[in-house]
Design an enzyme around this catalytic site. Sequence first.
Site, PDB file in Angstrom:
ATOM      1  N   ASP A  21       0.863  -1.175   0.000  1.00  0.00           N
ATOM      2  CA  ASP A  21       0.000   0.000   0.000  1.00  0.00           C
ATOM      3  C   ASP A  21       0.903   1.229   0.000  1.00  0.00           C
ATOM      4  OD1 ASP A  21      -2.111   1.690   0.243  1.00  0.00           O
ATOM      5  OD2 ASP A  21      -2.558   1.193   2.332  1.00  0.00           O
ATOM      6  N   ASP A 119      -3.228   2.462  -5.606  1.00  0.00           N
ATOM      7  CA  ASP A 119      -2.010   2.478  -4.785  1.00  0.00           C
ATOM      8  C   ASP A 119      -1.879   1.238  -3.918  1.00  0.00           C
ATOM      9  OD1 ASP A 119      -4.187   3.066  -3.124  1.00  0.00           O
ATOM     10  OD2 ASP A 119      -2.901   4.143  -1.730  1.00  0.00           O
ATOM     11  N   GLU A 120      -2.554   0.154  -4.312  1.00  0.00           N
ATOM     12  CA  GLU A 120      -2.647  -0.973  -3.390  1.00  0.00           C
ATOM     13  C   GLU A 120      -2.809  -2.269  -4.179  1.00  0.00           C
ATOM     14  OE1 GLU A 120      -5.920  -2.207  -0.123  1.00  0.00           O
ATOM     15  OE2 GLU A 120      -5.779  -0.077  -0.575  1.00  0.00           O
TER      16      GLU A 120
HETATM   17 MG   LIG Z   1      -2.476   3.925   0.363  1.00  0.00          MG
END
Ligand SMILES: [Mg+2]
Length: 369
Positions: A21, A119-120
């Site tokens: 993350d 983002d993960e």
């Molecule tokens: Mg994040």
Amino acid sequence: MCAWLQFPLKIDASRKILHIDMDAFYAQIEIRDNPALQDEQVILARDPRKTGGTGVVATANYHARQVGVHSAMSAAEALEKAPEAVFVTPDFDKYRKVSEQVHGIFHQFTDKIEPIAFDEAYLDLSDYEESLVTIAHRLQQKIFDELALTSSVGISFNKFLAKLASEHNKPAGLTVIRIEDIRPFLDAQPIESIRGVGTKTAERMHELHIENGNDLYQLSQDTLIDEFGKQGFELYQRIRGIDDRPVQYERQRKSIGKEHTFNPPVRSEQETLDESRSIAKEVVQALKNKKMHGKTLVLKLRDEMFNTTTHRATFNDFIENDPNVIYNLAVDILEEIGGYTTPLRLVGLTVTGLTPISFENITLSLYES
Ligand SMILES: [Mg+2]
């Protein structure tokens, strides 16, 4: 009672799952690109003082989070909590581009990637012999060296635990949950941080005096199913460290494309052609890496008003993985739609309907000739 309830519970610890993350992704990118923001509270939202109070927080950096600002909060409320904060209007085109770079780095480690968000992602690294801690360090370091961005990583043998682990120590954290860590780690978790427990479920849990993982662990399967149905059964498993959900990666990509975004927009035909040529090179490199080829080429354009259009051409034969061939086809498509007519914020080229470049294709064309 259903038959499936009678299976004995077994923890499958055979897989190696990594959850990664990016730390406060959008805010981190803005601070990277404008270091003057470094020590400020940074809120990604249009400034409510300029919009008359409308707008919602996309994300905020850790300084702003410390005073209670969080994503999805109204920008006006965020301003109340952080009157000194700097408001930055989100630039999603930029974040998408960085996200592609991050995912490109993931792909250097494995193609077994399940993207969760910009983002993960989950990575299934079961094929690796070496310690996942070493690999995770290498991954985090690579992202930092190439993009100057930090990420947090969780490692375990299933998705539930890996995600909890990545949330445990932010930013720039690396947390491992081994089988012997399950009880101490899960017992201490506040009930809200256990995935699958939504706001409504959490409320009911508090009524039942279930405050943490240990309280949840004490409840019988029957009690949990009576209270929460199917979700109760799942929680009974999760709180014991059981989660057999696979990492759902795309087994075979159906298309490979590259795009360049421009701010300010490109304003001439020559520039558009130059960009197309360099994009064609990138597409061919990606196709070669994946040992794929396709019969359809798609040209994507976005004008100054953010109108995005795609134009495609399909051929009887596979398009040769040669930058000049793809560039020339792209020029053909562009000419067909009337050539360069307007400043462009984005040019993209994608080859779709991909097929592996296999032995059969090669022998077939040999026999034909
Ligand atoms: Mg994040």
